[in-house]
Design an enzyme around this catalytic site. Structure first.
Site, PDB file in Angstrom:
ATOM      1  N   THR A  98      -1.973  30.035  19.807  1.00 33.50           N
ATOM      2  CA  THR A  98      -1.874  29.592  21.198  1.00 33.50           C
ATOM      3  C   THR A  98      -3.185  29.028  21.729  1.00 33.50           C
ATOM      4  OG1 THR A  98      -0.122  31.139  21.683  1.00 33.50           O
ATOM      5  CG2 THR A  98      -1.454  30.481  23.542  1.00 33.50           C
ATOM      6  N   SER A 130       1.094  31.469  14.208  1.00 30.74           N
ATOM      7  CA  SER A 130       0.817  32.526  13.229  1.00 30.74           C
ATOM      8  C   SER A 130       2.066  33.225  12.725  1.00 30.74           C
ATOM      9  CB  SER A 130      -0.191  33.538  13.781  1.00 30.74           C
ATOM     10  OG  SER A 130       0.412  34.392  14.711  1.00 30.74           O
TER      11      SER A 130
HETATM   12  N1  ASP Z   1       2.903  32.362  18.638  1.00 25.70           N
HETATM   13  C1  ASP Z   1       1.479  32.308  18.783  1.00 25.70           C
HETATM   14  C2  ASP Z   1       0.848  32.565  17.451  1.00 25.70           C
HETATM   15  O1  ASP Z   1       0.797  33.690  17.041  1.00 25.70           O
HETATM   16  C3  ASP Z   1       1.022  33.298  19.761  1.00 25.70           C
HETATM   17  C4  ASP Z   1      -0.464  33.355  19.989  1.00 25.70           C
HETATM   18  O2  ASP Z   1      -1.260  32.719  19.362  1.00 25.70           O
HETATM   19  O3  ASP Z   1      -0.851  34.121  20.866  1.00 25.70           O
HETATM   20  O4  ASP Z   1       0.408  31.663  16.808  1.00 25.70           O
END
Ligand code: ASP
Length: 570
Positions: A19, A85
């Site tokens: 994110t 991720s």
């Molecule tokens: N979905 C995102 C990830 O884990 C969430 C984040 O980075 O906070 O890449």
């Protein structure tokens, strides 16, 4: 004009996605390229004048001066492709480790910018893949993209860079919301709040406020100069099975089939599972055919204890206790141990039961230090030490260690002999460990009394910051605690402040003895833990009446901090 000669600390920041660098595309967030460009435009991340004066490359940025006369220079390596991720696996994490290995000599430390969703898995895997890490490697990310006005990303990334650049914390850490955690102790607990992670069974390694407090006692120490080893051969066929009330044996059987080689089982409370015969039989058979079962509690806080009665014990000795490991760390450890070449099944189990990277807390009794007991060695050394002048240097070098070994077993006779040979019993060894530390850890009241009488410093600190009082409290040696308190020993203001989470952990394990010991050592039992709850809240929520009544009794007693000589329990 910026000076181009300031001492520099060089970091490598590996940007994997998440994110922190995401952009909105068609109403959803997708990993975004060009994080370096964003950072370059933010003065808190880049001093362009200095960079120009130094002629830094395009991918290399310079933080504004962190402390007088010191610069942190960091090169950003953007991975291709960038990932949310949720799509990261052991394969990508091993590649990150290999990247770090390739650049290991060039940099003082490393930062991995990663999505938060699987960051706890990533940190755990990296901690096992990278053996003998002698430099900081810190993961960080954000709940909100860094370019947003109200983002946690800027603070998190800056904190990670400063931690990796300014401090010697040679382990895999995770920096989030002003706290540096040990990477293999964290779990993601909140999908929205900026405080996304917690480390339920280990206090943070560092906390940033008006001062930066490093919890030195917890930071892993480097032993020797062993070179970095990257264990790329991680076993992929490991799984996670969460038990639930009424889980059918057939489902468990279906799950435990080859090619699975190891399973982390999330069990109830202190390591329990259903006792239904068909389910227990499935676990037993799986274990007998060589499948490794690692027992972790699905509780956020607390540990698997040796006395779990139901289910797991009946399934036989094949099940290994994961103590207070998170499931993330347990899975990473299984992959690592099962991937090591040439180990027998027994060898694998033995390794799994050990604390390899600070990932779990073994019961106090499992700790041991060398002993002088066993006469011939002691007599031989005494003879050697009584030799003439030539032996003086050897004697002086050996005395503190010998005195520590004698003190640890409570060997008064040996200590007296060493004193007669000219040993100063208050001196510490190479790691700052004094005989008083050793005697306090061993719980030897008369040895502690003798050492205090011979002038040992009750507040001596080992290089790792440990005091005899802490060791006595950990071991619940109340006689020793009261002697030390009477001799003026006390916990430091920082230790007192950091006790909250440990007290909550003890309350969650119904360890009233431990709570009493820390109270006697001067801890404030009303202190909140990492989530704002106090030990009393935890004990009340768990309905543990004995602990509640002990805590109420002690909380109602006037603070013992003012009265170091009090020996309530003797
Ligand atoms: N979905 C995102 C990830 O884990 C969430 C984040 O980075 O906070 O890449």
């Amino acid at each position: 004009m910026a000076r181009a000669t300031e001492p520099e600390r060089r970091l490598l920041a590996v940007y994997t996605g998440g994110t922190i660098g995401m952009r909105s595309e068609g109403g959803v967030l997708v990993p975004g390229k060009g994080l370096t460009t964003v950072l370059r435009s933010l003065p808190m991340f880049h001093d362009s004048e200095y960079a120009q004066a130094r002629g830094l490359a395009e991918d290399t940025l310079a933080l504004p001066p962190a402390s007088p006369g010191q610069r942190i220079i960091y090169t950003v390596l953007e991975c291709q492709p960038l990932f949310d991720s949720s799509d990261m696996t052991i394969t990508e994490w091993v590649q990150i480790a290999q990247t770090i290995e390739r650049h290991y000599e060039q940099y003082h430390g490393f930062v991995v910018i990663h999505g938060t969703d699987t960051m706890a898995f990533a940190a755990s895997v990296l901690s096992f893949v990278l053996e003998n890490l002698q430099k900081p490697l810190i993961l960080t990310g954000a709940q909100v993209p860094i370019h947003a006005l109200w983002s946690d990303g800027r603070e998190n990334l800056l904190g990670a860079l400063l931690m990796a650049g300014q401090y010697v914390i040679p382990e895999v850490g995770l920096f989030f919301q002003n706290q540096l955690f040990r990477g293999n102790r964290v779990t993601k607990v909140d999908a929205r709040r900026f405080a996304a992670f917690c480390s339920p069974n280990l206090p943070p390694l560092a906390v940033v406020g008006t001062d930066v407090i490093i919890n030195q006692e917890l930071v892993r120490r480097i032993h020797g100069k062993d070179t970095l080893v990257v264990h790329s051969n991680m076993e992929r066929d490991v799984g996670l099975l969460r038990l639930y009330p009424g889980i059918p044996a057939a489902l468990v059987r279906a799950f435990l089939q080859p090619p699975l080689k190891g399973v982390v089982m999330e069990t109830f409370g202190a390591g329990n599972g259903p006792t239904k015969a068909d389910l227990v039989q499935e676990l037993k058979e799986a274990s007998e055919r060589g499948l490794i079962l690692l027992n972790c509690t699905h509780c956020l806080q607390g540990t698997v204890t040796a006395d779990y009665a139901a289910g797991m014990a009946m399934a036989g000795a094949g099940i290994i206790s994961g103590f207070d490991m998170t499931s993330e760390a347990a899975m990473a450890k299984l992959s690592y141990v099962l991937g090591l070449p040439g180990l027998s099944l027994e060898g694998q189990k033995e390794l799994l039961a050990q604390d390899l990277r600070g990932e779990m807390t073994r019961p106090v009794s499992a700790e041991c230090r060398p002993s002088l007991q066993g006469g011939p060695l002691r007599l031989g050394l005494a003879h050697l030490l009584s030799l003439s002048q030539e032996a003086a240097a050897v004697r002086d070098a050996l005395m503190p260690s010998l005195a520590c070994a004698a003190a640890h077993t409570g060997d008064l006779e040996a200590l007296q002999a060493l004193a007669e040979l000219g040993s100063d019993l208050s001196l510490g060894g190479a790691d700052g460990w004094t005989p008083l530390h050793a005697a306090a850890q061993g719980g030897h009241t008369s040895t502690v009394a003798l050492l205090l009488q011979s002038g040992a410093d009750a507040n001596a600190r080992s290089d790792g910051g440990l005091s005899p009082l802490q060791l006595a409290a950990r071991g619940r040696h109340r006689g020793v605690i009261s002697l030390l308190r009477a001799a003026g020993a006390c916990l430091s203001p920082q230790e007192l402040e950091d006790m909250g989470t440990e007290l909550c952990r003890l309350a969650s394990r119904a360890d009233s003895e431990g709570l009493q010991a820390w109270w006697q050592a001067g801890a404030d039992l009303g202190l909140p833990g990492y989530d704002g709850q106090s030990a009393l809240h935890i004990a009340e929520a768990a309905g543990n009446l004995e602990v509640v009544s002990v805590l109420r009794g002690l909380l109602g007693t006037e603070s013992n901090a003012q009265d170091p000589g009090r020996a309530l329990y003797d």
